[in-house]
Write a protein that holds these residues in place. Structure first.
Motif, PDB file in Angstrom:
ATOM      1  N   LYS A   2      -4.113   4.503   0.418  1.00  0.00           N
ATOM      2  CA  LYS A   2      -4.254   3.774   1.676  1.00  0.00           C
ATOM      3  C   LYS A   2      -3.207   4.247   2.679  1.00  0.00           C
ATOM      4  N   SER A   3      -3.600   4.352   3.935  1.00  0.00           N
ATOM      5  CA  SER A   3      -2.662   4.783   4.959  1.00  0.00           C
ATOM      6  C   SER A   3      -1.662   3.680   5.275  1.00  0.00           C
ATOM      7  N   THR A   4      -0.520   4.073   5.799  1.00  0.00           N
ATOM      8  CA  THR A   4       0.526   3.134   6.197  1.00  0.00           C
ATOM      9  C   THR A   4       0.273   2.694   7.631  1.00  0.00           C
ATOM     10  N   ASN A   5       0.137   1.370   7.850  1.00  0.00           N
ATOM     11  CA  ASN A   5      -0.087   0.954   9.232  1.00  0.00           C
ATOM     12  C   ASN A   5       1.182   1.160  10.047  1.00  0.00           C
ATOM     13  N   LYS A   6       1.025   1.163  11.348  1.00  0.00           N
ATOM     14  CA  LYS A   6       2.102   1.576  12.244  1.00  0.00           C
ATOM     15  C   LYS A   6       3.335   0.697  12.116  1.00  0.00           C
ATOM     16  N   LEU A   7       3.150  -0.615  12.052  1.00  0.00           N
ATOM     17  CA  LEU A   7       4.309  -1.501  11.973  1.00  0.00           C
ATOM     18  C   LEU A   7       4.995  -1.397  10.613  1.00  0.00           C
ATOM     19  N   SER A   8       4.237  -1.149   9.556  1.00  0.00           N
ATOM     20  CA  SER A   8       4.856  -0.924   8.245  1.00  0.00           C
ATOM     21  C   SER A   8       5.732   0.330   8.286  1.00  0.00           C
ATOM     22  N   PHE A   9       5.231   1.361   8.949  1.00  0.00           N
ATOM     23  CA  PHE A   9       6.020   2.591   9.112  1.00  0.00           C
ATOM     24  C   PHE A   9       7.308   2.307   9.877  1.00  0.00           C
ATOM     25  N   TYR A  10       7.209   1.519  10.954  1.00  0.00           N
ATOM     26  CA  TYR A  10       8.396   1.185  11.737  1.00  0.00           C
ATOM     27  C   TYR A  10       9.409   0.416  10.891  1.00  0.00           C
ATOM     28  N   LEU A  11       8.929  -0.549  10.098  1.00  0.00           N
ATOM     29  CA  LEU A  11       9.842  -1.327   9.263  1.00  0.00           C
ATOM     30  C   LEU A  11      10.573  -0.419   8.276  1.00  0.00           C
ATOM     31  N   SER A  12       9.829   0.521   7.699  1.00  0.00           N
ATOM     32  CA  SER A  12      10.430   1.435   6.726  1.00  0.00           C
ATOM     33  C   SER A  12      11.509   2.311   7.373  1.00  0.00           C
ATOM     34  N   ARG A  13      11.206   2.883   8.520  1.00  0.00           N
ATOM     35  CA  ARG A  13      12.167   3.782   9.162  1.00  0.00           C
ATOM     36  C   ARG A  13      13.367   3.020   9.725  1.00  0.00           C
ATOM     37  N   ALA A  32       7.024  -9.572   7.297  1.00  0.00           N
ATOM     38  CA  ALA A  32       6.800  -8.316   6.579  1.00  0.00           C
ATOM     39  C   ALA A  32       5.613  -8.438   5.634  1.00  0.00           C
ATOM     40  N   GLU A  33       5.472  -9.598   5.013  1.00  0.00           N
ATOM     41  CA  GLU A  33       4.375  -9.809   4.070  1.00  0.00           C
ATOM     42  C   GLU A  33       3.024  -9.683   4.774  1.00  0.00           C
TER      43      GLU A  33
END
Length: 342
Positions: A2-13, A32-33
């Protein structure tokens, strides 16, 4: 995959930079959940707030460039693997375009070929405006460079960039990342590529893997459409196609279903087609008034009204405010209604 949604990517970085999810999501009513759930989709206001939060937290005006460079092909899930196994960059682009619904987008792009150049206009369909727009445009271009470079295993040159906002005091980050002529205070955001780059071979090309991954993309896209409420699909179409407000019959044709079936399914979702149109028009009107310098006449035309007086009456009914009262005190950004840069 599954692709990483944009906000999940932002949280990770941002976590890698020492910032918590609560800091990044402040003022959005998101957790986050919720963001990590399969059905999550952020709205334009939430995107804008998260971007502004990140800029304020890092005090980095070039954060968009940095985050774009940190995006990996694996963040796109099976769509990324399909691109990575394509024969050429052109075929990879085709699969991206065909299954765009699997890759979260906050921009729409208009492309045309002229004099051996590929002109790609980046349209701010979410009406981010201001610093948020600058961040998103720069992240988009930086991410394009990163993804194409990882697919072909060679540098991906940008020929020219036209940007609607003023030049920053320090251009070193732009020159280092984009390495091309930059034009600021332009009518539209446009990136110019060498069309011949689409012929570049993909370094890990594999026809059998490509077929398998494309089939998985097709299944995921079909499932996504089936799982998504029809009302949401209509709203997404209207937001991503500014100025296009089709009739129910035209929308049904776009969705490949009959008009009676469309009405019936919307009834099951407790909404009418007219309610979706009105709600979307109201939201877009508010975004245009807050984040652009478009005139009421221009906005009314883009929202499908035959006269500005009809638009004024509709806006008064929606908000109980006059257009002039609503816009008073706002910080408009540069209008996008201008001719192609020369």
């Amino acid at each position: 995959m599954k692709s990483t949604n944009k906000l999940s990517f932002y949280l990770s970085r941002m976590a890698a930079r020492g910032y918590t999810a609560a800091q990044v999501l402040a003022g959005t009513s998101l957790s986050a959940e919720r963001i990590h759930s399969d059905a999550f989709r952020a709205n334009p206001q939430q995107y804008r707030q998260v971007i502004l939060n990140m800029i304020e937290l890092t005090d980095d005006p070039y954060l968009g460039i940095a985050l774009g460079a940190e995006f990996k092909i694996s963040d796109l899930g099976v769509l990324g693997y399909a691109a990575l196994s394509a024969a050429t960059l052109g075929q990879a682009r085709e699969v991206f375009t065909k299954y765009y619904s699997l890759n979260e987008q906050i921009f729409t792009s208009i492309n045309h070929i002229s004099d051996g150049r590929w002109w790609s206009e980046i349209r701010d369909s979410y009406m981010l405006g201001g610093d948020a727009l600058r961040f998103a445009v720069e992240e988009f271009i930086s991410r394009t460079i990163e993804l194409t470079g990882s697919i072909t295993n060679k540098p991906f040159p940008i020929l020219e960039i036209f940007l609607t906002y003023p030049a920053p005091d320090d251009l070193s980050a732009y020159r280092k990342r984009f390495n091309c002529p930059l034009h600021f205070n332009q009518p539209r955001n446009i990136v110019v590529f060498d069309i011949n780059c689409l012929k570049d071979p993909v370094s890990l090309a594999n026809a059998e893997v490509f077929k398998l991954c494309e089939r998985q993309c097709q299944l995921l896209a079909t499932k996504s459409e089936e799982d998504d409420l029809l009302a949401n699909r209509i709203r997404n179409y209207l937001v991503k196609n500014p100025g296009k407000f089709p009739t129910l019959e035209e929308m049904a044709e776009h969705l490949n279903i009959g008009a009676r079936t469309l009405r019936r399914r919307l009834v099951r979702e407790n909404v009418t087609f007219q309610q979706i149109l009105d709600d979307t028009r109201r939201e877009l009107a508010i975004q245009y008034l807050k984040y652009t310098t478009l005139t009421p006449k221009q906005i009314g035309f883009m929202l499908g009204y035959s006269s500005v007086s009809n638009f004024r009456r509709a806006f008064k009914n929606w908000t109980d405010k006059k257009l002039s009262d609503f816009r008073e005190g706002s910080q408009p950004t540069q209008s996008a209604q201008s001719p192609q840069p020369q």
